[in-house]
Design a protein around this motif. Structure first.
Motif, PDB file in Angstrom:
ATOM      1  N   ARG A   1      43.390 -31.752 -24.603  1.00  0.00           N
ATOM      2  CA  ARG A   1      42.071 -32.358 -24.671  1.00  0.00           C
ATOM      3  C   ARG A   1      41.547 -32.427 -23.244  1.00  0.00           C
ATOM      4  N   ARG A   2      40.255 -32.411 -23.065  1.00  0.00           N
ATOM      5  CA  ARG A   2      39.663 -32.506 -21.735  1.00  0.00           C
ATOM      6  C   ARG A   2      38.906 -33.825 -21.635  1.00  0.00           C
ATOM      7  N   VAL A   3      38.970 -34.453 -20.463  1.00  0.00           N
ATOM      8  CA  VAL A   3      38.294 -35.727 -20.223  1.00  0.00           C
ATOM      9  C   VAL A   3      37.616 -35.694 -18.857  1.00  0.00           C
ATOM     10  N   THR A   4      36.679 -36.600 -18.678  1.00  0.00           N
ATOM     11  CA  THR A   4      36.088 -36.880 -17.367  1.00  0.00           C
ATOM     12  C   THR A   4      36.559 -38.266 -16.974  1.00  0.00           C
ATOM     13  N   VAL A   5      37.084 -38.391 -15.773  1.00  0.00           N
ATOM     14  CA  VAL A   5      37.582 -39.684 -15.295  1.00  0.00           C
ATOM     15  C   VAL A   5      36.600 -40.227 -14.263  1.00  0.00           C
ATOM     16  N   LEU A   6      36.111 -41.440 -14.531  1.00  0.00           N
ATOM     17  CA  LEU A   6      35.270 -42.158 -13.573  1.00  0.00           C
ATOM     18  C   LEU A   6      36.170 -43.167 -12.868  1.00  0.00           C
ATOM     19  N   LEU A   7      36.256 -43.070 -11.552  1.00  0.00           N
ATOM     20  CA  LEU A   7      37.185 -43.890 -10.774  1.00  0.00           C
ATOM     21  C   LEU A   7      36.424 -44.736  -9.763  1.00  0.00           C
ATOM     22  N   ALA A   8      36.757 -46.014  -9.713  1.00  0.00           N
ATOM     23  CA  ALA A   8      36.273 -46.919  -8.666  1.00  0.00           C
ATOM     24  C   ALA A   8      37.517 -47.489  -7.993  1.00  0.00           C
ATOM     25  N   ILE A   9      37.671 -47.218  -6.703  1.00  0.00           N
ATOM     26  CA  ILE A   9      38.880 -47.624  -5.974  1.00  0.00           C
ATOM     27  C   ILE A   9      38.490 -48.586  -4.860  1.00  0.00           C
ATOM     28  N   ASP A  10      39.284 -49.627  -4.700  1.00  0.00           N
ATOM     29  CA  ASP A  10      39.020 -50.633  -3.676  1.00  0.00           C
ATOM     30  C   ASP A  10      39.745 -50.267  -2.390  1.00  0.00           C
ATOM     31  N   PRO A  11      39.127 -50.529  -1.239  1.00  0.00           N
ATOM     32  CA  PRO A  11      39.819 -50.284   0.031  1.00  0.00           C
ATOM     33  C   PRO A  11      40.931 -51.311   0.214  1.00  0.00           C
ATOM     34  N   ARG A  12      41.923 -50.949   1.002  1.00  0.00           N
ATOM     35  CA  ARG A  12      43.025 -51.869   1.297  1.00  0.00           C
ATOM     36  C   ARG A  12      42.956 -52.311   2.751  1.00  0.00           C
ATOM     37  N   ARG A  13      43.481 -53.495   2.979  1.00  0.00           N
ATOM     38  CA  ARG A  13      43.618 -53.982   4.351  1.00  0.00           C
ATOM     39  C   ARG A  13      45.004 -53.561   4.823  1.00  0.00           C
TER      40      ARG A  13
ATOM     41  N   VAL B   1      33.758 -39.067  -9.600  1.00  0.00           N
ATOM     42  CA  VAL B   1      33.770 -38.460 -10.934  1.00  0.00           C
ATOM     43  C   VAL B   1      34.677 -37.238 -10.892  1.00  0.00           C
ATOM     44  N   PHE B   2      35.666 -37.201 -11.779  1.00  0.00           N
ATOM     45  CA  PHE B   2      36.562 -36.052 -11.911  1.00  0.00           C
ATOM     46  C   PHE B   2      36.294 -35.422 -13.270  1.00  0.00           C
ATOM     47  N   ARG B   3      35.599 -34.273 -13.274  1.00  0.00           N
ATOM     48  CA  ARG B   3      35.223 -33.597 -14.513  1.00  0.00           C
ATOM     49  C   ARG B   3      36.332 -32.670 -14.999  1.00  0.00           C
ATOM     50  N   ASP B   4      36.426 -32.535 -16.325  1.00  0.00           N
ATOM     51  CA  ASP B   4      37.263 -31.538 -16.984  1.00  0.00           C
ATOM     52  C   ASP B   4      38.743 -31.656 -16.612  1.00  0.00           C
TER      53      ASP B   4
ATOM     54  N   VAL C   1      36.631 -40.745 -20.047  1.00  0.00           N
ATOM     55  CA  VAL C   1      35.563 -40.393 -20.981  1.00  0.00           C
ATOM     56  C   VAL C   1      35.854 -39.033 -21.611  1.00  0.00           C
ATOM     57  N   PRO C   2      35.810 -38.924 -22.942  1.00  0.00           N
ATOM     58  CA  PRO C   2      35.989 -37.604 -23.562  1.00  0.00           C
ATOM     59  C   PRO C   2      34.979 -36.606 -22.969  1.00  0.00           C
ATOM     60  N   GLU C   3      35.454 -35.413 -22.637  1.00  0.00           N
ATOM     61  CA  GLU C   3      34.609 -34.414 -21.975  1.00  0.00           C
ATOM     62  C   GLU C   3      33.409 -34.020 -22.829  1.00  0.00           C
ATOM     63  N   ARG C   4      33.589 -33.997 -24.141  1.00  0.00           N
ATOM     64  CA  ARG C   4      32.455 -33.607 -24.995  1.00  0.00           C
ATOM     65  C   ARG C   4      31.301 -34.607 -24.872  1.00  0.00           C
ATOM     66  N   LEU C   5      31.592 -35.881 -24.642  1.00  0.00           N
ATOM     67  CA  LEU C   5      30.544 -36.877 -24.402  1.00  0.00           C
ATOM     68  C   LEU C   5      29.985 -36.718 -22.986  1.00  0.00           C
ATOM     69  N   ALA C   6      30.849 -36.487 -22.007  1.00  0.00           N
ATOM     70  CA  ALA C   6      30.396 -36.330 -20.622  1.00  0.00           C
ATOM     71  C   ALA C   6      29.462 -35.132 -20.475  1.00  0.00           C
ATOM     72  N   ARG C   7      29.680 -34.087 -21.270  1.00  0.00           N
ATOM     73  CA  ARG C   7      28.799 -32.912 -21.212  1.00  0.00           C
ATOM     74  C   ARG C   7      27.405 -33.219 -21.735  1.00  0.00           C
ATOM     75  N   ARG C   8      27.297 -34.204 -22.632  1.00  0.00           N
ATOM     76  CA  ARG C   8      25.995 -34.541 -23.229  1.00  0.00           C
ATOM     77  C   ARG C   8      25.122 -35.385 -22.304  1.00  0.00           C
TER      78      ARG C   8
END
Length: 172
Positions: free
Chosen positions: A7-19, A78-81, A138-145
């Motif tokens: 299956r293919r997905v799109t990953v949306l990532l929010a990363i916090d900086p470290r001290r 955003v990491f697609r596919d 996110v499922p890739e088929r939704l991300a493509r839409r």
């Protein structure tokens, strides 16, 4: 779906900086998304991410050159596919540093987030949350839409507080 089909997905990532121990909060992040077999380097919200082996991703040529691609100097990405096999996948955000990469604790994600488009905005109720980062798978088929701007808006909104998933199979 055939059992051996990815299956293919799109990953949306929010990363916090470290001290860091000696110095201020690290604000210049270069996130990539890794699995057990390799890493994805983003090429933007409208282009499939580039897959490389872990050795090539963490090697000096990539660390000093391409680095995190479209995610260079960003806290959201955003990491697609991304390939997502049946039964799940270990996902591990890594901040590429010059000498010692900041490998965040990876989580085994067993299924994509449940997402839908509401009034032109993407909404997911399953938030994957680790120490210092949040993800929507996110499922890739939704991300493509949806447009790349809709994906970026979800990141700008902080990946809304949905139901947090239970962390499984933590690895370093």
């Amino acid at each position: 779906m055939r059992p051996n089909r990815l299956r293919r997905v799109t990953v949306l990532l929010a990363i916090d900086p470290r001290r860091y121990r000696f110095g201020p909060l690290a604000g210049n992040l270069h996130p990539v998304l890794c699995t057990k077999v390799g890493c994805y380097i983003s090429r933007g919200a409208d282009t499939p991410a580039r897959f490389k082996s872990r050795a090539r991703t963490f090697g000096s040529i990539n660390t000093l050159g391409l680095r995190a691609g479209a995610c260079r100097l960003r806290r959201t990405c955003v990491f697609r596919d991304v390939a997502f096999p049946p039964g799940g996948r270990l996902l591990q955000p890594v901040d590429l540093r010059l000498l010692r990469h900041d490998r965040r604790r990876g989580l085994r994600v067993e299924r994509p987030s449940r997402c839908q488009l509401r009034a032109g905005r993407l909404a997911c109720i399953d938030v994957v949350e680790g120490a210092g980062y949040r993800m929507w798978v996110v499922p890739e088929r939704l991300a493509r839409r949806v447009s790349p701007e809709v994906l970026q808006q979800a990141l700008d909104d902080g990946l809304g507080r949905g139901r947090q998933r239970e962390a499984r199979n933590l690895v370093r």
